[in-house]
Design a protein around this motif. Sequence first.
Motif, PDB file in Angstrom:
ATOM      1  N   THR A   8       0.550  -0.959   0.275  1.00  0.00           N
ATOM      2  CA  THR A   8       0.133  -0.015  -0.009  1.00  0.00           C
ATOM      3  C   THR A   8       1.050   1.564  -0.111  1.00  0.00           C
ATOM      4  O   THR A   8       0.815   2.549  -0.212  1.00  0.00           O
ATOM      5  CB  THR A   8      -0.791  -0.051   1.181  1.00  0.00           C
ATOM      6  N   PRO A  13      -5.599   6.372  -1.245  1.00  0.00           N
ATOM      7  CA  PRO A  13      -5.948   6.243   0.046  1.00  0.00           C
ATOM      8  C   PRO A  13      -7.314   6.080  -0.762  1.00  0.00           C
ATOM      9  O   PRO A  13      -7.931   4.760  -0.109  1.00  0.00           O
ATOM     10  CB  PRO A  13      -6.538   7.856   0.458  1.00  0.00           C
ATOM     11  N   PHE A  14      -7.899   6.349  -2.056  1.00  0.00           N
ATOM     12  CA  PHE A  14      -9.202   5.269  -2.166  1.00  0.00           C
ATOM     13  C   PHE A  14      -8.735   3.863  -2.840  1.00  0.00           C
ATOM     14  O   PHE A  14      -9.407   2.779  -2.591  1.00  0.00           O
ATOM     15  CB  PHE A  14      -9.484   6.107  -3.137  1.00  0.00           C
ATOM     16  N   ARG A  17      -8.136   1.856   0.406  1.00  0.00           N
ATOM     17  CA  ARG A  17     -10.079   1.109   0.591  1.00  0.00           C
ATOM     18  C   ARG A  17     -10.154   0.263  -0.231  1.00  0.00           C
ATOM     19  O   ARG A  17     -10.611  -0.472   0.503  1.00  0.00           O
ATOM     20  CB  ARG A  17     -10.527   2.641   0.596  1.00  0.00           C
ATOM     21  N   LYS A  18     -10.137  -0.431  -1.611  1.00  0.00           N
ATOM     22  CA  LYS A  18     -10.228  -0.749  -2.195  1.00  0.00           C
ATOM     23  C   LYS A  18      -9.633  -2.235  -1.880  1.00  0.00           C
ATOM     24  O   LYS A  18     -10.797  -2.643  -1.718  1.00  0.00           O
ATOM     25  CB  LYS A  18     -10.820  -0.815  -3.624  1.00  0.00           C
ATOM     26  N   HIS A  20      -8.073  -3.172   1.139  1.00  0.00           N
ATOM     27  CA  HIS A  20      -8.599  -3.600   2.123  1.00  0.00           C
ATOM     28  C   HIS A  20     -10.240  -4.438   2.346  1.00  0.00           C
ATOM     29  O   HIS A  20     -10.678  -5.533   3.141  1.00  0.00           O
ATOM     30  CB  HIS A  20      -8.815  -2.616   3.471  1.00  0.00           C
ATOM     31  N   ASN A  21     -10.849  -3.570   1.474  1.00  0.00           N
ATOM     32  CA  ASN A  21     -12.122  -4.101   0.946  1.00  0.00           C
ATOM     33  C   ASN A  21     -12.698  -5.779   0.214  1.00  0.00           C
ATOM     34  O   ASN A  21     -12.857  -6.690   1.182  1.00  0.00           O
ATOM     35  CB  ASN A  21     -13.325  -3.112   0.623  1.00  0.00           C
TER      36      ASN A  21
END
Length: 256
Positions: A8, A13-14, A17-18, A20-21
């Motif tokens: 990472t 940041p987007f 987040r993707k 991690h999801n």
Amino acid sequence: MIDLWVLTVGRDPFDIRKIHNFANWLLDIGEGKVGGSNDGEVIIDVPDDILINDPHDPIDSLIEFVYPSILEKINVTSYFQERAILAPKNEVVQQINDRLLALFPGDEVEYLSSDSLCQLVFVHDQFDPNLYSPDILNGLKVSGLPNHKLILKVGVPVMLLRNIDQKNGLCNGTRLQVKALGKHVIQAIIISRTNIGKQTFIPRMSLSPSGKKIPFKFQRRQFPLAVCFAMTINKSHGQSLSNVDLYLKDPVFSHG
């Protein structure tokens, strides 16, 4: 079981987040939290953005995602370091590698192995060595053993199929990029694991299959290499890959 390494550092940041999801979604599937209560079978909705949406030529979609602008990046060694297409079976991997090898510019160099029966104790007492002609031995494709016919081009990524020199990073599963194709040796640069960027020379070797699926011992003298634009999921263990497609041509979560 899927091992997931996520890099990472320096990402938006987007994107983080993707990632991690997606990782959490995989964990929920593994722990049986997706699809509600069930008795061992459940239908799971897979997000559209991770599916191959071209039913006519899925391999072309894989190539476009993992190897964009490949013809412009041929001489960029770092381009191949963290890219690969993964599939469960060797036959599918071979199909993908053949497609990309055909796209690659340059002249093909064909290396044919020398195959012979080993003069050892055979599994069957009534074994008749005359039944196995050179043509039959040449046609055998065994996991962990290079094929009788090995076709290469300068610039293609390849994988080492045997431990040659562990101290210098030449281990089973090490990936390299071909720099020159000689008659007796192949010049290459290491692009994975340790000693990345180091030049090396790969000789022909006499190899025998380690499994017991074949009821006799034979020996194949060939370069211990395989083209690896694509590789099996098993071979990807221990690799550092950041741009990957997984091609599941056939159902993989059923028996057999």
